[in-house]
Design an enzyme around this catalytic site. Structure first.
Site, PDB file in Angstrom:
ATOM      1  N   GLU A   1       1.982   8.894  12.972  1.00 57.59           N
ATOM      2  CA  GLU A   1       1.454  10.022  12.196  1.00 57.59           C
ATOM      3  C   GLU A   1       0.071   9.745  11.614  1.00 57.59           C
ATOM      4  OE1 GLU A   1       4.533   8.882  11.988  1.00 57.59           O
ATOM      5  OE2 GLU A   1       5.947  10.543  12.141  1.00 57.59           O
TER       6      GLU A   1
ATOM      7  N   PHE B   1      18.545  12.490   2.830  1.00 56.07           N
ATOM      8  CA  PHE B   1      18.032  11.755   3.986  1.00 56.07           C
ATOM      9  C   PHE B   1      16.591  12.201   4.279  1.00 56.07           C
ATOM     10  CE2 PHE B   1      17.446  11.492   8.673  1.00 56.07           C
ATOM     11  CZ  PHE B   1      17.386  10.108   8.739  1.00 56.07           C
ATOM     12  N   GLN B   2      15.704  11.236   4.370  1.00 52.51           N
ATOM     13  CA  GLN B   2      14.274  11.458   4.637  1.00 52.51           C
ATOM     14  C   GLN B   2      13.605  12.359   3.597  1.00 52.51           C
ATOM     15  OE1 GLN B   2      13.946  12.405   8.883  1.00 52.51           O
ATOM     16  NE2 GLN B   2      13.718  10.214   9.276  1.00 52.51           N
TER      17      GLN B   2
ATOM     18  N   LYS C   1      12.887  22.659   4.850  1.00 51.48           N
ATOM     19  CA  LYS C   1      13.416  23.141   6.130  1.00 51.48           C
ATOM     20  C   LYS C   1      13.979  24.557   6.032  1.00 51.48           C
ATOM     21  CE  LYS C   1      16.223  21.753  10.029  1.00 51.48           C
ATOM     22  NZ  LYS C   1      17.008  20.678  10.654  1.00 51.48           N
TER      23      LYS C   1
END
Ligand SMILES: Cc1ncc(C[n+]2csc(CCOP(=O)(O)OP(=O)(O)O)c2C)c(N)n1
Length: 573
Positions: A51, A113-114, A163
């Site tokens: 990235e 998570f993440q 998201k």
């Protein structure tokens, strides 16, 4: 009105903003966006291998064009991998929009998570950041992000995108705004006329003037106005590392770069000046050396679009807040309208003095009898073989300074390097970002064997997208700039600055599908370079063995005045 999901809106808004390429890497939080990308062809996604490279590609596009580049990275590790690239752009005032995926809104704060708090992490290294809280806000946020990134003093903007803001089944009316209205953000569009008049009057009475022009001239598209004013007045011009190309490098009035590794004549002229016109430059520590001893006899006029930059480290006598282009234009008009001109005899004497300084050092370096090439020779050859016309990106270290000193940049936006943050690993992805957008131009990455290994995985991206950049590695088998400081300050105790176990770069690049050339003798250099540039459609890596003991000079003596410099391993001013 059209109904689109949040994911589709992101992609459509980029298209409506005129974006052709985005650079990124997918992950869980962005899967809806990647699916929307798959289903259209207007915005092309370039899949990098790390990235950090995505951000540098976007950044370099911006440096070459003035328009914001776009990177897309997933939440957590994707976003943290992008942090160095965001900070790199921030330090050099480069417009960029970075979209970072985020976990679902209801999971934020739960160590999901993440999950990483990208608003918090990025706050000190962005011009602004947004968190999307309603999908229907996406078009407005994207529009504002570009506006903020590109206007005023440019900089990176992060859009954090949970998201659930992109769910494909939830659709909302889409309209891309034509204009941006932000009451709290109104960048200045012109300078104060009274201040500009006062400054111009001062210019017309100067006897030992210097124009000190920085990256603001490049990003502010003010090169033509700078040239016009400087030539109208016959004033010497020095550029910062970020400003190179803002004034033509081969013009007689150009006295070279200033600062820590600036030219002898530029630093001497600054020290003895009676007037300094600073344009789009921020008096950073790599320029000023000890601020208490900085240019003791000079009055300072400082033009900058960012009021926070003025008198931050060095007090300005006449501050002018405004866009460099518009302010310089107004100065040119005032000079043209005035009968007065600077004292010709005084200016003549000043030029004589500068020419004397030029002759004394003038960018000299020693070649010795051994066959070892000097890095300076290699850059001079590059300048010759490319007619000074290439886009040159660089990494960080001695090779960067040699490129800045010995490549003669005659045009703005062609010298692309990380000046403020000094990010090793910038050069290759930067070259890729430029090549992608300027396929017919020569793009060369000047690097060292240390720096290139920080993003060497991108050779794979170059293969996938056919990016025939040229890589010129000044191989001194060491972290040369670190070693130079150790030579000068630590009695040559070379702690961890030798690079052992280097790969065979020729074989390495061949394994990625590219061409490698090793050059060990000066006699072979020109032929090798011409061969490399003749291979128009191939990425060529030139592994050039250079003298491992060479230092970059001049080098300012720490905390001294501008004029306090080492000129070679044994000579000091
Ligand atoms: C990411 C990063 N880590 C560390 C540094 C500190 N640093 C500055 S120059 C340099 C040496 C660079 O070595 P190389 O790329 O081989 O170039 P050379 O100086 O030999 O030309 C280092 C380690 C940095 N600028 N960036």
């Amino acid at each position: 009105m059209e109904l689109l999901s949040g994911a589709e809106m992101v992609v459509r808004a980029l298209k409506d903003e005129g974006v052709k390429y985005i650079y990124g890497y997918p992950g869980g939080s962005l899967l809806h966006v990647y699916d929307a990308l798959f289903q259209q062809e207007d915005v092309q996604h370039i899949l990098v291998r790390h990235e950090q490279a995505a951000t540098h590609m976007a950044d370099a596009y911006a440096r070459a064009t003035g328009k914001a580049g776009v990177a897309l990275v997933t939440s957590g590790p994707g976003a943290t991998n992008a942090v160095t690239g965001i900070a790199t752009a921030f330090m050099d005032s480069i417009p960029m929009v970075v979209i970072t995926g985020q976990v679902m809104s209801h999971l934020i704060g739960e160590d999901a998570f993440q999950e990483t708090d990208m608003l918090g992490i990025s706050r000190p290294i962005v011009k602004h950041n947004f968190s999307v809280q309603r999908p229907e806000d996406i078009p407005g946020i994207v529009k504002k992000a570009f506006h903020i990134a590109e206007s005023g003093r440019p900089g990176p903007v992060v859009i954090d995108l949970p998201k659930d803001m992109t769910t494909p089944t939830e659709r909302y009316p889409y309209e891309y705004p034509q204009h941006v209205k932000m009451r709290s953000y109104t960048p200045i569009t012109r300078g104060h006329s009274g201040q500009i008049k006062k400054a111009t009057d001062l210019l017309l009475t100067a006897k030992r003037p210097v124009i000190y022009a920085g990256g603001g001239v490049i990003m502010g598209n003010a090169s033509n106005e700078l040239i016009e004013l400087a030539q109208l007045l016959n004033f010497p011009v020095t550029n910062t590392l970020m400003g190179l190309g803002g004034y033509p490098g081969t013009d007689r009035q150009f006295v070279g770069m200033l600062g820590m590794h600036g030219s002898y004549e530029a630093n001497m002229a600054m020290h003895h000046a009676d007037l300094i016109l600073a344009v789009g430059a921020r008096f950073d520590d790599r320029v000023t050396n000890g601020t208490d001893k900085f240019c003791p006899t000079a009055k300072i006029v400082h033009i900058d679009i960012d009021p926070a930059s003025i008198s931050k480290t060095v007090q300005a006598d006449i501050p002018i807040v405004g866009p460099a282009k518009v302010v310089l234009e107004e100065m040119v008009q005032l000079v043209n309208a005035s009968q007065q001109r600077p004292d010709a005899a005084a200016l003549h004497a000043w030029w004589q003095q500068i020419d004397e300084w030029r002759q004394r050092h003038g960018g000299r370096y020693r070649t010795d009898d051994s066959e070892l090439m000097k890095p300076q020779q290699v850059i001079e050859m590059l300048s010759k073989v490319t007619n000074g016309d290439a886009f040159v990106t660089s990494d960080v270290g001695q090779h960067q300074m040699f490129a800045a000193q010995y490549y003669k940049f005659n045009k703005p936006n062609r010298w692309i390097n990380s000046g403020g943050l000094g990010t090793m690993g910038f050069g290759l992805p930067a070259a890729m970002g430029v090549k992608m957008n300027f396929p017919d131009d020569e793009v060369v990455c000047v690097t060292g064997e240390g720096s290139i290994q920080m993003n060497i995985q991108e050779l794979s991206t170059c293969n996938q997208y056919d990016l025939p950049v040229k890589i010129l590695c000044l191989n001194n088998q060491s972290l040369g700039m670190v070693r130079q400081w150790q030579d000068m300050n630590y009695e040559s105790r070379h702690s961890q600055s030798y690079m052992n176990s280097l790969p065979d770069f020729v074989k390495l690049v061949e394994s990625y599908g590219h061409v490698g050339i090793k050059v060990e003798k000066y006699a072979d250099l020109e032929g090798a370079m011409r061969e490399a540039f003749a291979l128009k459609d191939r990425l060529v890596f030139m592994d050039v063995a250079v003298d491992p003991f060479e230092h970059v000079y001049p080098m300012q003596v720490p905390r001294g005045a501008m004029r306090d410099m080492w000129l070679s391993k044994t000579e000091r001013t």
